[in-house]
Design a protein around this motif. Structure first.
Motif, PDB file in Angstrom:
ATOM      1  N   HIS A 153      -3.353   9.246  -0.435  1.00 25.28           N
ATOM      2  CA  HIS A 153      -3.236   8.376   0.736  1.00 25.28           C
ATOM      3  C   HIS A 153      -4.613   7.929   1.219  1.00 25.28           C
ATOM      4  N   GLN A 154      -5.551   8.848   1.258  1.00 23.20           N
ATOM      5  CA  GLN A 154      -6.907   8.520   1.708  1.00 23.20           C
ATOM      6  C   GLN A 154      -7.573   7.511   0.777  1.00 23.20           C
ATOM      7  N   LEU A 155      -7.413   7.710  -0.526  1.00 21.38           N
ATOM      8  CA  LEU A 155      -8.027   6.799  -1.493  1.00 21.38           C
ATOM      9  C   LEU A 155      -7.447   5.394  -1.377  1.00 21.38           C
ATOM     10  N   ALA A 156      -6.135   5.319  -1.139  1.00 16.61           N
ATOM     11  CA  ALA A 156      -5.488   4.010  -1.057  1.00 16.61           C
ATOM     12  C   ALA A 156      -5.900   3.249   0.197  1.00 16.61           C
ATOM     13  N   ARG A 157      -6.255   3.955   1.267  1.00 20.53           N
ATOM     14  CA  ARG A 157      -6.553   3.314   2.550  1.00 20.53           C
ATOM     15  C   ARG A 157      -8.034   2.982   2.729  1.00 20.53           C
ATOM     16  N   LEU A 158      -8.860   3.272   1.751  1.00 24.09           N
ATOM     17  CA  LEU A 158     -10.286   3.001   1.887  1.00 24.09           C
ATOM     18  C   LEU A 158     -10.546   1.510   2.081  1.00 24.09           C
ATOM     19  N   SER A 159     -11.498   1.203   2.939  1.00 25.73           N
ATOM     20  CA  SER A 159     -11.910  -0.188   3.119  1.00 25.73           C
ATOM     21  C   SER A 159     -12.751  -0.620   1.922  1.00 25.73           C
ATOM     22  N   GLU A 160     -13.059  -1.926   1.841  1.00 25.70           N
ATOM     23  CA  GLU A 160     -13.880  -2.418   0.733  1.00 25.70           C
ATOM     24  C   GLU A 160     -15.245  -1.744   0.739  1.00 25.70           C
ATOM     25  N   LEU A 186       0.829  -1.194   0.000  1.00 28.58           N
ATOM     26  CA  LEU A 186       0.000   0.000   0.000  1.00 28.58           C
ATOM     27  C   LEU A 186       0.868   1.250   0.000  1.00 28.58           C
ATOM     28  N   ARG A 187       1.878   1.259   0.853  1.00 26.25           N
ATOM     29  CA  ARG A 187       2.774   2.417   0.910  1.00 26.25           C
ATOM     30  C   ARG A 187       3.508   2.615  -0.417  1.00 26.25           C
ATOM     31  N   GLN A 188       3.938   1.485  -1.008  1.00 24.55           N
ATOM     32  CA  GLN A 188       4.626   1.580  -2.300  1.00 24.55           C
ATOM     33  C   GLN A 188       3.717   2.187  -3.352  1.00 24.55           C
ATOM     34  N   ALA A 189       2.461   1.740  -3.382  1.00 24.16           N
ATOM     35  CA  ALA A 189       1.517   2.269  -4.370  1.00 24.16           C
ATOM     36  C   ALA A 189       1.276   3.756  -4.155  1.00 24.16           C
ATOM     37  N   VAL A 190       1.159   4.153  -2.896  1.00 24.71           N
ATOM     38  CA  VAL A 190       0.930   5.570  -2.589  1.00 24.71           C
ATOM     39  C   VAL A 190       2.116   6.408  -3.032  1.00 24.71           C
ATOM     40  N   TRP A 191       3.326   5.986  -2.669  1.00 26.11           N
ATOM     41  CA  TRP A 191       4.502   6.767  -3.044  1.00 26.11           C
ATOM     42  C   TRP A 191       4.712   6.779  -4.559  1.00 26.11           C
ATOM     43  N   THR A 192       4.415   5.645  -5.212  1.00 29.20           N
ATOM     44  CA  THR A 192       4.532   5.595  -6.674  1.00 29.20           C
ATOM     45  C   THR A 192       3.567   6.580  -7.319  1.00 29.20           C
ATOM     46  N   ALA A 193       2.330   6.596  -6.814  1.00 30.43           N
ATOM     47  CA  ALA A 193       1.321   7.502  -7.361  1.00 30.43           C
ATOM     48  C   ALA A 193       1.704   8.957  -7.118  1.00 30.43           C
ATOM     49  N   ILE A 194       2.208   9.239  -5.944  1.00 26.72           N
ATOM     50  CA  ILE A 194       2.606  10.613  -5.611  1.00 26.72           C
ATOM     51  C   ILE A 194       3.753  11.067  -6.505  1.00 26.72           C
ATOM     52  N   TRP A 202      -6.182   1.590  -9.008  1.00 25.01           N
ATOM     53  CA  TRP A 202      -7.334   1.970  -8.184  1.00 25.01           C
ATOM     54  C   TRP A 202      -7.251   3.438  -7.761  1.00 25.01           C
ATOM     55  N   ILE A 203      -6.068   3.863  -7.336  1.00 31.55           N
ATOM     56  CA  ILE A 203      -5.894   5.259  -6.903  1.00 31.55           C
ATOM     57  C   ILE A 203      -6.246   6.209  -8.043  1.00 31.55           C
ATOM     58  N   GLU A 204      -5.727   5.915  -9.248  1.00 31.18           N
ATOM     59  CA  GLU A 204      -5.994   6.798 -10.388  1.00 31.18           C
ATOM     60  C   GLU A 204      -7.468   6.768 -10.774  1.00 31.18           C
ATOM     61  N   LEU A 205      -8.065   5.569 -10.773  1.00 30.11           N
ATOM     62  CA  LEU A 205      -9.481   5.474 -11.132  1.00 30.11           C
ATOM     63  C   LEU A 205     -10.350   6.204 -10.103  1.00 30.11           C
ATOM     64  N   ALA A 206     -10.039   6.038  -8.821  1.00 31.81           N
ATOM     65  CA  ALA A 206     -10.813   6.706  -7.773  1.00 31.81           C
ATOM     66  C   ALA A 206     -10.715   8.222  -7.920  1.00 31.81           C
ATOM     67  N   GLU A 207      -9.531   8.705  -8.250  1.00 30.43           N
ATOM     68  CA  GLU A 207      -9.377  10.145  -8.487  1.00 30.43           C
ATOM     69  C   GLU A 207     -10.239  10.586  -9.666  1.00 30.43           C
ATOM     70  N   LEU A 208     -10.261   9.757 -10.707  1.00 31.28           N
ATOM     71  CA  LEU A 208     -11.027  10.090 -11.905  1.00 31.28           C
ATOM     72  C   LEU A 208     -12.524  10.180 -11.592  1.00 31.28           C
ATOM     73  N   GLY A 234       3.616  14.068  -9.331  1.00 31.23           N
ATOM     74  CA  GLY A 234       4.227  15.301  -8.850  1.00 31.23           C
ATOM     75  C   GLY A 234       3.291  16.004  -7.884  1.00 31.23           C
ATOM     76  N   SER A 235       2.686  15.220  -6.992  1.00 27.83           N
ATOM     77  CA  SER A 235       1.584  15.707  -6.176  1.00 27.83           C
ATOM     78  C   SER A 235       1.962  16.838  -5.233  1.00 27.83           C
ATOM     79  N   THR A 236       0.988  17.724  -5.016  1.00 24.79           N
ATOM     80  CA  THR A 236       1.108  18.756  -3.993  1.00 24.79           C
ATOM     81  C   THR A 236       0.786  18.131  -2.636  1.00 24.79           C
ATOM     82  N   THR A 237       0.888  18.922  -1.596  1.00 24.19           N
ATOM     83  CA  THR A 237       0.581  18.419  -0.257  1.00 24.19           C
ATOM     84  C   THR A 237      -0.851  17.928  -0.169  1.00 24.19           C
ATOM     85  N   GLU A 238      -1.795  18.704  -0.705  1.00 28.95           N
ATOM     86  CA  GLU A 238      -3.207  18.307  -0.653  1.00 28.95           C
ATOM     87  C   GLU A 238      -3.459  17.059  -1.483  1.00 28.95           C
ATOM     88  N   GLU A 239      -2.821  16.968  -2.656  1.00 28.50           N
ATOM     89  CA  GLU A 239      -2.993  15.788  -3.507  1.00 28.50           C
ATOM     90  C   GLU A 239      -2.413  14.556  -2.830  1.00 28.50           C
TER      91      GLU A 239
END
Length: 280
Positions: free
Chosen positions: A117-124, A95-103, A168-174, A107-112
């Motif tokens: 991080h929030q999107l990656a940690r969502l429960s089912e 999960l951490r790897q996916a978050v850091w890879t996505a960030i 998933w992170i990218e799709l959730a953002e979309l 080139g994410s800002t602090t808010e992004e």
């Protein structure tokens, strides 16, 4: 046969300091002492030390090792618990790897960064609610679109790969993009507004051979292909304005990654050709 601490160190590949440490903590007790008062060890102690070294290399703590060498627990029992703990740790690391890879990729800002991080940690349950809200907003409560809603629903597996997590992170953002929601809503409206549901398939079937043959979209042959679709060019241009959006295709690509489906064939080349053929 009797061994000194130095003998044990040489036979096991450990340092004398490590052997003395294990002996001092009772994991490898001496069987006696020589005339000079130095600790002596027997074959059983050597076997225990080899086991201790192996278990330490596998990541077990001294408390768990003591229970095994003292016969209070079997290796299998401890291994099952340790494997389960490692599985949990691996999921967290993925999960951490996916978050850091996505960030890093965005080139994410602090808010992004917080959002990713929030999107990656969502429960089912939370993921289903997020996608359900998106589809309800985009498709509305129309029974005829229930099948489409199911095909547009991502199902992130319990133990996703890093690629699936990133998708998933990218799709959730979309799905949180108001413009993309409006686009899906337009496509849904056109689905029930006279354009046949299989128009995309018809376009692919008609245009793909033309692309392979190098037919100029401005040629009379191209005009005949467009006419064969049985649609007014203005109506087709209107349809293209909704369907020919890279976000639509990107959603389908991400959906395939998350659900473990084969990558969808891109419709973009056929849509490009059709857009050029209906431009005039």
């Amino acid at each position: 046969m009797r061994y000194s601490i130095g003998d044990l160190a040489r036979r096991t590949g450990l340092t004398i300091k490590a052997v003395r440490y294990y002996s001092d903590h009772g994991l490898v007790p001496p069987s006696g002492r020589n005339t000079a008062g130095h600790r002596q060890y027997d074959e059983a102690a050597l076997r225990r030390l080899v086991l201790v070294r192996t278990l330490r290399e596998l990541g077990l703590g001294l408390a768990a090792i003591r229970r095994i060498v003292d016969g209070e627990a079997t290796v299998a029992d401890v291994a099952a618990r340790h494997a389960a703990a490692l599985e949990t740790e691996i999921r967290v690391l993925r999960l951490r790897q996916a978050v850091w890879t996505a960030i890093a990729a965005r080139g994410s800002t602090t808010e992004e960064t917080k959002l990713v991080h929030q999107l990656a940690r969502l429960s089912e349950v939370e993921r289903r609610r997020l996608i359900g809200d998106f589809l309800a907003d985009a498709l509305g409560d129309r029974p005829e679109l229930a099948g489409i809603a199911r095909t547009l629903t991502p199902e992130l597996p319990e133990d996703p790969s890093p690629g699936q997590l990133d998708a998933w992170i990218e799709l959730a953002e979309l799905t949180q993009d108001a413009g993309f929601r409006a686009l899906v809503r337009r496509l849904a409206d056109r689905h029930g507004g006279g354009l046949r549901r299989d128009l995309a398939a018809e376009v692919r079937a008609a245009v793909t051979p033309a692309l392979a043959a190098g037919v100029d979209p401005g040629s009379p042959q191209a005009a005949a292909i467009v006419d064969a679709l049985g649609r007014d060019p203005a109506e087709l241009r209107n349809w293209l304005g909704a369907v020919h959006d890279p976000r639509r295709e990107r959603y389908l690509e991400l959906l395939a990654v998350i659900n473990g489906w084969a990558a969808p064939e891109s419709l973009a080349p056929a849509l490009d050709w059709l857009a050029a053929a209906t431009a005039s």
